[in-house]
Design an enzyme around this catalytic site. Structure first.
Site, PDB file in Angstrom:
ATOM      1  N   GLU A 106      38.343  46.650  27.521  1.00 21.68           N
ATOM      2  CA  GLU A 106      39.634  45.954  27.657  1.00 21.68           C
ATOM      3  C   GLU A 106      40.788  46.783  27.091  1.00 21.68           C
ATOM      4  O   GLU A 106      41.881  46.806  27.673  1.00 21.68           O
ATOM      5  CB  GLU A 106      39.592  44.587  26.970  1.00 21.68           C
ATOM      6  CG  GLU A 106      38.515  43.623  27.470  1.00 21.68           C
ATOM      7  CD  GLU A 106      38.467  43.474  28.968  1.00 21.68           C
ATOM      8  OE1 GLU A 106      39.491  43.665  29.641  1.00 21.68           O
ATOM      9  OE2 GLU A 106      37.370  43.183  29.485  1.00 21.68           O
TER      10      GLU A 106
ATOM     11  N   GLN B 251      45.491  43.028  34.187  1.00 16.78           N
ATOM     12  CA  GLN B 251      44.651  42.530  35.288  1.00 16.78           C
ATOM     13  C   GLN B 251      45.229  41.283  35.938  1.00 16.78           C
ATOM     14  O   GLN B 251      44.813  40.915  37.036  1.00 16.78           O
ATOM     15  CB  GLN B 251      43.224  42.237  34.797  1.00 16.78           C
ATOM     16  CG  GLN B 251      42.465  43.504  34.411  1.00 16.78           C
ATOM     17  CD  GLN B 251      41.046  43.172  34.005  1.00 16.78           C
ATOM     18  OE1 GLN B 251      40.787  42.820  32.868  1.00 16.78           O
ATOM     19  NE2 GLN B 251      40.119  43.247  34.954  1.00 16.78           N
TER      20      GLN B 251
HETATM   21 NI    NI Z   1      37.929  45.432  33.426  1.00 15.80          NI
END
Ligand code: NI
Length: 160
Positions: A131, A51
């Protein structure tokens, strides 16, 4: 310590398989610090390295208990189920209903590259699943039941 740019849906980096961390380096320590800063700055409860554009198997989480980092995380067991809303910092302002295990056991390495094993339930279990999926290029939107909805009325919902 620095806040990094959170990659959003449409960025290829979110669809890729991440590589294991074999050796701790100052650069990876810095990445972990920056991931925490970035997560807190976005009011998130979890963040995965892709991310912030780094294809390594590293996640950070804080659902309000303890800050946790897990390197090369593996979901080793799960039980039960929970159905609830989930969001993601890579898809700001949206939420969707996802069913996840109620309890999980995860294993991996801490930031000193020492083995750790954690049991988690509820939101923390959901967060670990979310995650870890990021590390294999998966978004929660692949699991959403029904439609995504806007966050407007639910600004306090956790995003990860
Ligand atoms: Ni996420």
């Amino acid at each position: 310590m620095a806040i990094r740019t959170v990659r959003e849906v449409g960025d290829d980096v979110l669809t890729k398989q991440c590589r294991e961390v074999k050796k701790m380096t100052p650069r990876i320590q810095q990445l972990i610090d920056d991931m925490f800063d970035t997560m807190y700055a976005s009011n998130g409860v979890g963040l995965a390295a892709p991310q912030v554009g780094v294809l390594r198997r590293i996640i950070v989480l804080d659902v309000g208990e303890d800050p946790r980092v897990l390197i090369n995380p593996v979901l080793v067991s799960s039980e039960g189920s929970q159905t609830g809303d989930e969001g993601c910092l890579s898809l700001p302002g949206k939420f969707g209903t996802v069913t996840r295990p109620m309890k999980v056991t995860v294993e991996g390495l801490d930031r000193d590259m020492q083995p750790v094993s954690w049991e988690a339930e509820g939101l923390l279990a959901r967060c670990f699943c979310h995650e870890i999926d990021h590390l294999d290029g998966h978004m929660y939107t692949e699991l959403v039941e029904g439609d995504l909805h806007d966050a407007a009325a639910e600004e306090e919902m956790a995003e990860s």
